[in-house]
Design a protein around this motif. Structure first.
Motif, PDB file in Angstrom:
ATOM      1  N   ALA A 110      39.127  40.787 -15.416  1.00  0.00           N
ATOM      2  CA  ALA A 110      40.578  40.621 -15.472  1.00  0.00           C
ATOM      3  C   ALA A 110      41.311  41.662 -14.635  1.00  0.00           C
ATOM      4  O   ALA A 110      42.435  41.411 -14.174  1.00  0.00           O
ATOM      5  N   ASN A 161      42.622  35.330 -22.336  1.00  0.00           N
ATOM      6  CA  ASN A 161      43.205  36.243 -21.346  1.00  0.00           C
ATOM      7  C   ASN A 161      43.873  35.456 -20.232  1.00  0.00           C
ATOM      8  O   ASN A 161      43.188  34.848 -19.401  1.00  0.00           O
ATOM      9  N   SER A 172      40.245  37.291 -11.251  1.00  0.00           N
ATOM     10  CA  SER A 172      41.642  37.630 -11.512  1.00  0.00           C
ATOM     11  C   SER A 172      42.498  37.276 -10.300  1.00  0.00           C
ATOM     12  O   SER A 172      41.985  37.131  -9.174  1.00  0.00           O
ATOM     13  N   ASN A 175      37.079  42.426 -19.426  1.00  0.00           N
ATOM     14  CA  ASN A 175      38.188  43.293 -19.035  1.00  0.00           C
ATOM     15  C   ASN A 175      38.084  43.705 -17.571  1.00  0.00           C
ATOM     16  O   ASN A 175      39.096  43.791 -16.859  1.00  0.00           O
TER      17      ASN A 175
END
Length: 297
Positions: free
Chosen positions: A229, A245, A168, A226
Motif C-alpha cells: 500500500a 485498504n 498502490s 502495508n
C-alpha cells in the motif's frame, strides 16, 4: 486411592509442558500444580513426567495415563449436555488457532459476531506460522489452508478464498502497471521471507512467479500488505484483507487468479461437544455467507 481432581492438573501440565503456563490456565499458583502432580505420582507409585531444563515431558506411564485422563475429561464435560432435558446455551473457552493474516483480517470480526450471539462463549484466537498439533491439544480448533495430519482429527473443508495481485497508486505512477503476466518479471515485488516459510502453500506468490526483484520481505502478511500500500512493490494478497485498504489497486485481476481452501479441524473427542460445535457451526456459516467477499473482486 488417588485424588480424581489431580487429573485436571496432570492434563494441563501435559498439554502446556511447563508449570507457569499450566498454572495460568488453571488460575492457581505454579507451586500448587507442582504439589498436585507430586501427590498424584506418589499415590499411583509412578513417575509421570521427566523434568527437563525446558519443561515437563511425559514418561511412558504418563502417556498411558494421559489417554485415560482425556477420556475421563470428555465424559465429565459431556455430563451436563447429556442429562439436561433441553440443551443449554454453549459456554466456556474455545482456543482457535490460525495463520496471522486470516486471523487478524477475517476471523477476529467473525468471532465478534459470535460473541454477540453466544455471550457465554470466549474464543481465544492464537495466530501461528506453523501447523498446530491438535493431537497435543495446542488448540481446540485449527483453521488452516492445508488439511493437518494427526490421530483422531475431524477435518472439514468449509470454503475457499482468492488471492490477487495488488499495487498502490504511487507504484503505478512510478513504474506503471503490467498489462499481461508476461510483463510481471520486470516488476518489483513484496514477498515472504523464504527460509522462514513454515507452510509452503502460504508462500502463494510462487503460484504466479518466482520474482527476481524483491524490495521487501516479511513473515507477516499484514506487514506485506502495508508495504504494498505504501508503494514498495506488487504483492499477492488475499481478497479478505486487500479489500479493506482503498489504497490497493488490483493488478491483472482477470489473468492472475490464485485460490486456497479453508479447513476447520478439531480433535474427534471435542467435535460434538456444545461449545466446540457452536464455534465450528458459526465458522462454516460465515464462510459460506461471505463467499463473495472471499472470492470475488
Amino acid at each position: 486411592m488417588f485424588n480424581w481432581n489431580d487429573l485436571i492438573f496432570f492434563l494441563e501440565l501435559a498439554r502446556q509442558g511447563r508449570l507457569l503456563p499450566a498454572a495460568r490456565r488453571l488460575k492457581v499458583d505454579h507451586t500448587t500444580v507442582s504439589r498436585r502432580i507430586s501427590e498424584l505420582e506418589k499415590d499411583l507409585s509412578l513417575k509421570l513426567f521427566d523434568r527437563k531444563p525446558d519443561g515437563f515431558v511425559l514418561t511412558e506411564p504418563g502417556h498411558r495415563l494421559f489417554a485415560i485422563a482425556e477420556r475421563i475429561e470428555q465424559e465429565a464435560v459431556g455430563v451436563e449436555e447429556t442429562i439436561q432435558a433441553a440443551p443449554s446455551a454453549p459456554k466456556g473457552h474455545v482456543r482457535v488457532a490460525s495463520m496471522e493474516g486470516i486471523g487478524a483480517f477475517y476471523l477476529a470480526e467473525r468471532f465478534a459476531e459470535l460473541a454477540q450471539k453466544e455471550p457465554g462463549l470466549v474464543v481465544e484466537l492464537v495466530t501461528e506460522r506453523h501447523l498446530i498439533n491438535l493431537t497435543k491439544r495446542e488448540a481446540d480448533i485449527f483453521i488452516s489452508f492445508v488439511p493437518p495430519q494427526g490421530q483422531r482429527l475431524s477435518v472439514r473443508k468449509i470454503g475457499r478464498f482468492r488471492l490477487a495481485l495488488y499495487a498502490s497508486p504511487d507504484y503505478a505512477r512510478r513504474f506503471g502497471i503490467p498489462r499481461s503476466a508476461a510483463e510481471l518479471p520486470s516488476h518489483t515485488f513484496v514477498d515472504y521471507v523464504e527460509d522462514l516459510v513454515a507452510i509452503q502453500p502460504v508462500h502463494w506468490l510462487l503460484d504466479v512467479l518466482e520474482p527476481t526483484k524483491v524490495s521487501f520481505r516479511s513473515t507477516s502478511m499484514h506487514a506485506q500488505q502495508n508495504a504494498v500500500a505504501r508503494g514498495a512493490g506488487i504483492g499477492l494478497l488475499p481478497l479478505f484483507s486487500a479489500k479493506t485498504n482503498p489504497r490497493l489497486l488490483p493488478v491483472l485481476p482477470d489473468e492472475v487468479i490464485v485460490m486456497r481452501d479453508i479447513y476447520a479441524s478439531v480433535h474427534a473427542d471435542l467435535e460434538f461437544m456444545g461449545r466446540f460445535k457452536a464455534v465450528l457451526r458459526h465458522l462454516a456459516e460465515v464462510v459460506e455467507r461471505d463467499t463473495a467477499l472471499l472470492t470475488e473482486l
